[in-house]
Design a protein around this motif. Structure first.
Motif, mmCIF file in Angstrom:
data_model
loop_
_atom_site.group_PDB
_atom_site.id
_atom_site.type_symbol
_atom_site.label_atom_id
_atom_site.label_comp_id
_atom_site.label_asym_id
_atom_site.label_seq_id
_atom_site.Cartn_x
_atom_site.Cartn_y
_atom_site.Cartn_z
ATOM 1 N N THR A 45 1.890 55.508 -92.933
ATOM 2 C CA THR A 45 2.516 55.282 -94.239
ATOM 3 C C THR A 45 3.837 54.548 -94.104
ATOM 4 O O THR A 45 4.574 54.719 -93.133
ATOM 5 N N HIS A 101 7.217 53.050 -96.666
ATOM 6 C CA HIS A 101 7.924 53.228 -97.921
ATOM 7 C C HIS A 101 8.747 51.982 -98.093
ATOM 8 O O HIS A 101 8.947 51.258 -97.141
ATOM 9 N N GLN A 122 9.350 45.085 -100.761
ATOM 10 C CA GLN A 122 8.361 44.105 -100.323
ATOM 11 C C GLN A 122 8.527 43.711 -98.855
ATOM 12 O O GLN A 122 7.558 43.680 -98.104
ATOM 13 N N MET A 162 7.361 46.521 -96.548
ATOM 14 C CA MET A 162 5.889 46.682 -96.542
ATOM 15 C C MET A 162 5.225 45.507 -95.813
ATOM 16 O O MET A 162 4.279 45.682 -95.055
ATOM 17 N N ALA A 192 0.969 52.299 -98.460
ATOM 18 C CA ALA A 192 2.306 52.362 -99.053
ATOM 19 C C ALA A 192 2.416 53.612 -99.923
ATOM 20 O O ALA A 192 1.479 53.949 -100.649
ATOM 21 N N THR A 239 3.548 55.332 -103.090
ATOM 22 C CA THR A 239 3.926 54.846 -104.434
ATOM 23 C C THR A 239 5.055 55.718 -104.968
ATOM 24 O O THR A 239 6.206 55.301 -105.010
ATOM 25 N N ARG A 242 4.210 49.568 -107.798
ATOM 26 C CA ARG A 242 4.309 49.673 -106.342
ATOM 27 C C ARG A 242 2.974 49.351 -105.673
ATOM 28 O O ARG A 242 2.933 48.763 -104.604
ATOM 29 N N ALA A 267 2.345 46.444 -103.016
ATOM 30 C CA ALA A 267 1.829 46.803 -101.688
ATOM 31 C C ALA A 267 0.688 45.872 -101.293
ATOM 32 O O ALA A 267 0.619 45.382 -100.161
ATOM 33 N N CYS A 286 -0.568 45.325 -97.452
ATOM 34 C CA CYS A 286 -0.916 46.703 -97.092
ATOM 35 C C CYS A 286 -2.396 46.948 -97.427
ATOM 36 O O CYS A 286 -2.976 46.279 -98.271
ATOM 37 N N VAL A 320 -2.734 52.619 -100.755
ATOM 38 C CA VAL A 320 -1.574 53.351 -101.261
ATOM 39 C C VAL A 320 -1.848 54.849 -101.228
ATOM 40 O O VAL A 320 -2.996 55.287 -101.200
#
Ligand code: C5P
Length: 237
Positions: free
Chosen positions: A90, A92, A95, A98, A113, A115, A141, A145, A150, A153
């Protein structure tokens, strides 16, 4: 997404020591094949040995450390973790953070990611200075992501339906805050949902911690959730 039904349950190993985590995994046995290890275990010795042990047992591993730092540092952490054989991690942040994580992943590691934490409600977002509501924050978000590269989420079950309506099917949605029965009043998780409702809403994976860890019989608790998952998945086919 074609995910075997029994892989959809991810058991959170929120425990103080690797030995306790191994004992719980052994008690659960074949009732779960996917485990989440995170911050609490990371503070104890043997975190990476535990990861290796889980892989040796044929289990999939979700490393939930919610990386948040400057992009360079997050990228380097994700690159190093990729070598360890975990399936999910994970991240956090904004932009650039990520993106750094997404660009650094190798060896099939998937970057999810965060959220909005499932323990947050409207009042908590006010406290953090966010003016929008939880759903708007989660959707924005998730969009960001995906744009950042990514794979998916982490999102509460309450926002999954909206996410599914908006995001492409390949977005992996992992949902914590799952309660086999609705016992919201006793929990710090403010946005909770039952396994079937979260799956019907479109979650791909469910993260379950305390309802299994604290059960008198964790194996039976995990099997009961697996049975609920199997019937929810069947009814969708
Ligand atoms: O015990 P419980 O089932 O509430 O455990 C939920 C797990 O999911 C915890 O390990 C927690 O860190 C994690 N989690 C969460 N909300 C997120 C991301 C992860 O509750 N948004």
């Amino acid at each position: 997404m074609n995910i075997p039904a029994r892989d959809r349950l991810i058991v959170a190993l929120d425990l103080p020591e690797a030995a306790a985590a191994r004992t719980l995994v052994q008690r659960i046995g074949a009732a779960a094949g996917f485990y989440k290890i995170g911050m609490e275990l990371c503070m104890a010795p043997g975190f990476f040995e535990l990861l290796e042990w889980l892989r040796g047992q044929g289990k999939q591993v979700f490393v939930d450390l919610k990386f948040f730092d400057i992009p360079e540092t997050v990228g380097r952490a994700v690159r190093a973790l990729s070598e360890r054989g975990a399936q999910f991690c994970t991240v956090h942040g904004n932009q650039a953070i990520m993106q750094a994580a997404a660009q650094a992943k190798t060896h099939g590691l998937k970057v999810l990611a965060v959220t909005a934490l499932t323990s947050l409600d409207r009042g908590d977002l006010d406290d953090l200075g966010f003016q929008c509501d939880v759903e708007a924050l989660v959707l924005s978000r998730a969009r960001r992501a995906l744009q950042a590269g990514c794979d998916g989420v982490v999102s509460s079950g309450l926002e999954v339906a909206k996410l599914r309506a908006e995001a492409p099917r390949e977005l992996i949605v992992v949902t914590p805050g799952i309660r086999p029965v609705d016992n919201r009043a006793e929990s710090d998780q403010k946005r909770v949902m039952t396994p079937s409702r979260a799956l019907q809403a479109g979650a791909d994976y469910l993260v379950v911690g305390r309802p299994i860890r604290d059960a008198a019989d964790p194996c039976a608790a995990a099997e009961a959730i697996q049975a609920e998952i199997a019937s929810a998945v069947r009814s969708e086919e």
